[in-house]
Write an enzyme that holds these catalytic residues in place. Structure first.
Site, short mmCIF file in Angstrom:
data_model
loop_
_atom_site.label_atom_id
_atom_site.label_comp_id
_atom_site.label_asym_id
_atom_site.label_seq_id
_atom_site.Cartn_x
_atom_site.Cartn_y
_atom_site.Cartn_z
CG ASP A 189 -1.80 -1.26 1.24
OD1 ASP A 189 -2.36 -1.58 0.19
OD2 ASP A 189 -1.86 -1.91 2.29
CE LYS A 202 2.94 -2.64 -4.38
NZ LYS A 202 2.63 -2.28 -3.00
N GLY A 223 -4.22 -4.78 -4.25
CA GLY A 223 -5.23 -3.80 -4.66
C GLY A 223 -4.48 -2.56 -5.11
CG HIS A 224 -1.46 -2.56 -7.48
ND1 HIS A 224 -0.53 -3.17 -8.28
CD2 HIS A 224 -1.13 -2.87 -6.21
CE1 HIS A 224 0.33 -3.82 -7.50
NE2 HIS A 224 -0.01 -3.66 -6.25
CD GLN A 282 0.90 -8.90 -2.24
OE1 GLN A 282 1.70 -9.54 -2.88
NE2 GLN A 282 -0.34 -8.76 -2.64
CB VAL A 284 2.37 16.11 -3.41
CG1 VAL A 284 3.81 16.26 -2.97
CG2 VAL A 284 2.18 16.62 -4.84
P1 IMP Z 1 -2.40 -12.90 2.09
O1 IMP Z 1 -1.46 -12.35 1.07
O2 IMP Z 1 -3.85 -12.68 1.75
O3 IMP Z 1 -2.10 -14.31 2.46
O4 IMP Z 1 -2.18 -12.05 3.44
C1 IMP Z 1 -0.99 -12.13 4.19
C2 IMP Z 1 -0.62 -10.78 4.75
O5 IMP Z 1 -0.28 -9.90 3.72
C3 IMP Z 1 -1.75 -10.10 5.53
O6 IMP Z 1 -1.18 -9.35 6.57
C4 IMP Z 1 -2.34 -9.16 4.51
O7 IMP Z 1 -2.99 -8.06 5.10
C5 IMP Z 1 -1.09 -8.73 3.77
N1 IMP Z 1 -1.33 -8.31 2.40
C6 IMP Z 1 -1.60 -9.08 1.33
N2 IMP Z 1 -1.75 -8.37 0.22
C7 IMP Z 1 -1.56 -7.08 0.58
C8 IMP Z 1 -1.55 -5.85 -0.14
O8 IMP Z 1 -1.73 -5.79 -1.37
N3 IMP Z 1 -1.31 -4.73 0.59
C9 IMP Z 1 -1.07 -4.78 1.91
N4 IMP Z 1 -1.05 -5.90 2.62
C10 IMP Z 1 -1.29 -7.05 1.97
MG MG Z 2 -2.83 -2.17 -1.97
#
Ligand code: IMP
Ligand code: MG
Length: 422
Positions: A13, A16, A40-41, A222, A412
């Site tokens: 988050d 990206k 989630g981009h 991620q 910004v």
């Molecule tokens: P999973 O990828 O759904 O197995 O989640 C594992 C961990 O990664 C959890 O803490 C999620 O909140 C975190 N996570 C997975 N995808 C994202 C992302 O795109 N952004 C932020 N955190 C993520």
């Molecule tokens: Mg995201």
């Protein structure tokens, strides 16, 4: 021609999607190399806001080819839905290529994810419940099903039914609802028919593009601290989110890599469970969450917020080999009178600048904070480095120094025109 990689250097988050969208101005191909629809981009173009989960962020640029690489786990039903939504908005989804080596996520993986989180497995990770971990586990167990079989329903069906029955046994042991395998197969079959024309050997198409001198951008999902090897294990996602993952997850040899872009938020956030040394539980944390609109793009969960953690970010930038930093959301700090950066960790009375592997140590960290004066004026209209107030420039310089890299981009605000090169 070179390949550039763009990755998140924190817990995801970092912004990206927006950066990739800006960087794709002069790119021929955007490649996702790991993760799945846990990502989630968010991309904002004009007044429109799009959230992408599996489709590479180049999709909004005409003529850019978008590759879903072999390193991903792909939920065919979710991908079909996402592509149909994008097509409805008038974008060309035939620019999408899906690796025949990508692993598939099915409904049973999602249920297993929920089951694990409910305590049947080990620890509660706070996953996105998209089935990411169970699908990667199946890949490693060598009982996963690959996208190539989307093109051959007669091969896909028996595998799907065998695996689904196996999972149903597990579900019954835990007293949770059985999967209706026939109904689920109908959904999968439909998605397979939609996706089949997009399935190809992307390793060849990527490498052919390289030979032709095309410019390729690898889009990480991620962040480094969620990397299965380098992150805060076990509170991580199940893939290599660091830049090295681009080589294996896309089939690109290391000598083709030129720049490693690191997207880094001017403060820190995390969703899900796990240690977070600079987390704030006070008003400042709430202010970061509200001003920064820190709610998950995939799950809507409020994100945990805290000061910039230079110890963790330094580790991430080292592993990623970041030579270009893109600092995002600087404007979120506009109203703070003073701003802290965590420059070291105190663990049981010992001071360290190294990011510990031990979860117990990470949980015991007392952040050593350095306070910098805020700028207390709006930065969201800035279009170049010199537009920024001096205190903001000093803050950015200190960030870059602490993570041992250099700033190439500052953002910004969420719009395309609020991101500038330095
Ligand atoms: P999973 O990828 O759904 O197995 O989640 C594992 C961990 O990664 C959890 O803490 C999620 O909140 C975190 N996570 C997975 N995808 C994202 C992302 O795109 N952004 C932020 N955190 C993520
Ligand atoms: Mg995201």
């Amino acid at each position: 021609m070179p390949v550039d990689i763009l990755v998140g250097t924190q817990w995801g988050d970092e912004g990206k999607g927006k950066l990739i969208d800006v960087l794709t101005r002069d790119v021929d191909m955007v490649v996702r190399f790991q993760g799945g629809n846990n990502a989630g981009h968010t991309v904002e173009i004009g007044s429109e806001r799009y959230v992408l989960h599996l489709v590479p962020s180049g999709i909004f640029r005409k003529g850019v080819r978008c590759v879903i690489g072999n390193g991903l786990v792909v939920d065919p039903v979710a991908l079909t839905e996402e592509m149909k939504g994008i097509a409805e908005k008038g974008f060309d989804v035939s620019a999408i290529e899906l690796s025949n080596r990508a692993q598939l996520i099915f409904e049973y993986h999602k249920r297993a994810d929920v089951l694990n989180e409910a305590g049947a497995g080990s620890k509660k990770i706070g996953t996105t419940k998209r089935g990411i971990g169970p699908a990667y586990a199946d890949k490693m167990h060598r009982c996963g099903i690959r996208a190539i079989d989307l093109t051959a329903p007669e091969r896909l069906e028996p595998q799907f039914r065998t695996e689904a029955a196996k999972y149903n046994k597990l579900f019954s042991e835990h007293g949770i609802a059985q999967l209706d395998i026939d109904a689920e197969w109908e959904r999968v079959k439909e998605a397979a028919a939609y996706l089949a024309p997009r399935v190809c050997d992307t390793v060849y198409s990527i490498n052919a593009a390289l030979k032709e001198g095309k410019k390729i951008l690898c889009e990480g999902a991620q962040g480094a601290l969620l990397d299965i090897d380098h992150g805060t294990y076990p509170f991580v996602t199940s893939s290599n989110t660091t830049s090295g993952g681009a080589c294996t997850g896309a089939g690109i040899a290391p000598q083709h890599i030129r720049d490693s872009w690191g997207v880094i938020k001017a403060y820190t956030t995390r969703v899900g469970e796990g240690p977070f040394p600079t987390e704030l539980f006070d008003e400042a944390g709430e202010q970061l969450r509200q001003v920064g609109r820190e709610f998950g793009a995939t799950t809507g969960r409020p994100r945990r917020c805290g000061w910039f953690d230079a110890v963790a970010a330094h580790y991430a930038c080292m592993v990623d080999g970041i030579n270009k930093l893109a600092v995002t959301k600087l404007d979120v700090l506009d109203s703070f009178e003073k701003i802290a950066i965590c420059v070291a960790y105190e663990i049981d009375g010992r001071i360290t600048k190294e990011f510990p592997a031990s979860i117990a140590e990470l949980q015991a960290v007392k952040p050593v904070l350095e306070w910098l004066p805020g700028w207390q004026c709006e930065t969201s209209g800035a279009t170049c480095w010199n537009d920024l107030p001096e205190n903001a420039r000093n803050y950015l310089k200190r960030m870059a120094e602490l993570v041992d890299s250099s700033i190439a981009v500052v953002s910004v605000g969420p719009r395309r025109d609020q991101t500038f090169m330095v």
